[in-house]
Scaffold this motif. Structure first.
Motif, short mmCIF file in Angstrom:
data_model
loop_
_atom_site.label_atom_id
_atom_site.label_comp_id
_atom_site.label_asym_id
_atom_site.label_seq_id
_atom_site.Cartn_x
_atom_site.Cartn_y
_atom_site.Cartn_z
N TRP A 1 1.55 17.92 -1.19
CA TRP A 1 0.34 18.47 -1.76
C TRP A 1 0.71 19.65 -2.65
O TRP A 1 1.85 20.13 -2.62
N ILE A 2 -0.23 20.09 -3.47
CA ILE A 2 0.05 21.14 -4.47
C ILE A 2 -0.81 22.35 -4.16
O ILE A 2 -2.03 22.25 -4.03
N ASP A 3 -0.16 23.51 -4.01
CA ASP A 3 -0.90 24.71 -3.58
C ASP A 3 -1.54 25.42 -4.77
O ASP A 3 -1.49 24.95 -5.91
N VAL A 4 -2.16 26.56 -4.49
CA VAL A 4 -2.93 27.28 -5.50
C VAL A 4 -2.06 27.77 -6.65
O VAL A 4 -2.54 27.97 -7.78
N LYS A 5 -0.76 27.93 -6.41
CA LYS A 5 0.16 28.37 -7.47
C LYS A 5 0.75 27.19 -8.25
O LYS A 5 1.56 27.40 -9.15
N MET B 1 0.83 -1.20 0.00
CA MET B 1 0.00 0.00 0.00
C MET B 1 0.87 1.25 0.00
O MET B 1 0.55 2.24 -0.69
N THR B 2 1.94 1.22 0.77
CA THR B 2 2.84 2.38 0.82
C THR B 2 3.49 2.62 -0.53
O THR B 2 3.69 3.79 -0.93
N GLU B 3 3.83 1.57 -1.25
CA GLU B 3 4.40 1.74 -2.58
C GLU B 3 3.44 2.51 -3.48
O GLU B 3 3.85 3.39 -4.26
N VAL B 4 2.15 2.18 -3.41
CA VAL B 4 1.15 2.89 -4.21
C VAL B 4 1.07 4.35 -3.79
O VAL B 4 1.12 5.26 -4.64
N LEU B 5 0.97 4.59 -2.50
CA LEU B 5 0.84 5.97 -2.01
C LEU B 5 2.09 6.79 -2.31
O LEU B 5 1.99 7.99 -2.62
N GLU B 6 3.25 6.15 -2.26
CA GLU B 6 4.49 6.87 -2.55
C GLU B 6 4.57 7.25 -4.03
O GLU B 6 5.05 8.33 -4.37
N ARG B 7 4.08 6.38 -4.89
CA ARG B 7 4.07 6.71 -6.33
C ARG B 7 3.23 7.94 -6.62
O ARG B 7 3.51 8.70 -7.54
N HIS B 8 2.20 8.15 -5.81
CA HIS B 8 1.32 9.31 -6.00
C HIS B 8 1.75 10.50 -5.14
O HIS B 8 1.04 11.52 -5.09
N GLY B 9 2.89 10.37 -4.48
CA GLY B 9 3.43 11.47 -3.68
C GLY B 9 2.71 11.71 -2.38
O GLY B 9 2.86 12.77 -1.76
N LEU B 10 1.94 10.73 -1.91
CA LEU B 10 1.11 10.93 -0.72
C LEU B 10 1.76 10.47 0.57
O LEU B 10 1.35 10.91 1.66
#
Length: 210
Positions: free
Chosen positions: A104-108, A32-41
């Motif tokens: 996470w990705i901010d408004v900019k 599960m961590t491998e999946v989340l890490e691929r998505h940067g989470l």
């Protein structure tokens, strides 16, 4: 800002697809961590877990184990067992939490690193193996915690969570069940639901609960 309760959570009952026990729980946590890490989470830094004694309950001891080797390393299970409190030789491992930062990705459109962006836990309980993912930040929803719509933030982050949940469902062979709603939000199958807005387009101001 991080809410004291989750904005949404997802639960997987893995009884029919995985064996119970510590080794199996760590293997599932690794995948599960491998999946989340691929998505940067989630980048795993440590494990946190409590202990209990069968037929007696929890012993109010929590262990923190730094991941100096990859989570998938065969020695992690041994290190977990070696951390058993010496005063409780019969203690068993309770829920295992994989702890680390995510992005996470901010408004900019800029990437920002955040501690415990998501919470991942796996239970090696003898009844059946289960896993849970929870989120506590407002970046996954249409409204921020002040009730203001933030579509740019939402559109930069919610699809990443959706993609991760879809991949987790596929990898585990079980679809997640959304957890119970809290004051801070509610989960849908693949994200955070959008509550009804007021006439001016705003949502509920939750800052007084933070």
């Amino acid at each position: 800002m991080r809410a004291p309760r989750e904005c949404g959570s997802w639960f997987w009952d893995l009884e029919d697809v995985s064996q119970h026990g510590l080794d199996s729980a760590l293997a599932v946590a690794h995948r599960m961590t491998e999946v989340l890490e691929r998505h940067g989470l989630l980048t795993p830094h440590r494990l946190e877990y409590g202990w209990y004694v069968l037929d007696s309950g929890g012993i109010d001891v929590t262990t923190t184990l730094a991941l100096t080797v990859p989570l998938g390393d065969s020695h992690v299970s041994e290190r977990v067992l070696q951390s058993r409190p010496c005063g409780f030789p019969d203690a068993e491992v309770d829920d295992i939490h994989v702890v680390g930062p995510g992005t996470w990705i901010d408004v900019k459109g800029e990437s920002r690193r955040e501690p415990r962006l998501v919470d991942l836990s796996v239970s090696p309980a003898p009844v059946s193996l289960t896993a849970e993912l929870a989120v506590h930040h407002d970046i996954w929803g249409w409204f921020d915690f002040a009730g203001k719509p933030h579509p740019d933030v939402y559109q930069r982050n919610a699809p990443r969570l959706k993609a991760a949940l879809q991949e987790l469902n596929s990898m585990l062979g079980v679809d997640a069940e959304p957890g119970e709603a809290t004051h801070f939000g509610f989960a849908t199958d693949l994200g955070i639901g959008t509550p009804d807005a007021y006439e001016d387009g705003s949502g509920l101001d939750l800052t007084y609960k933070l």
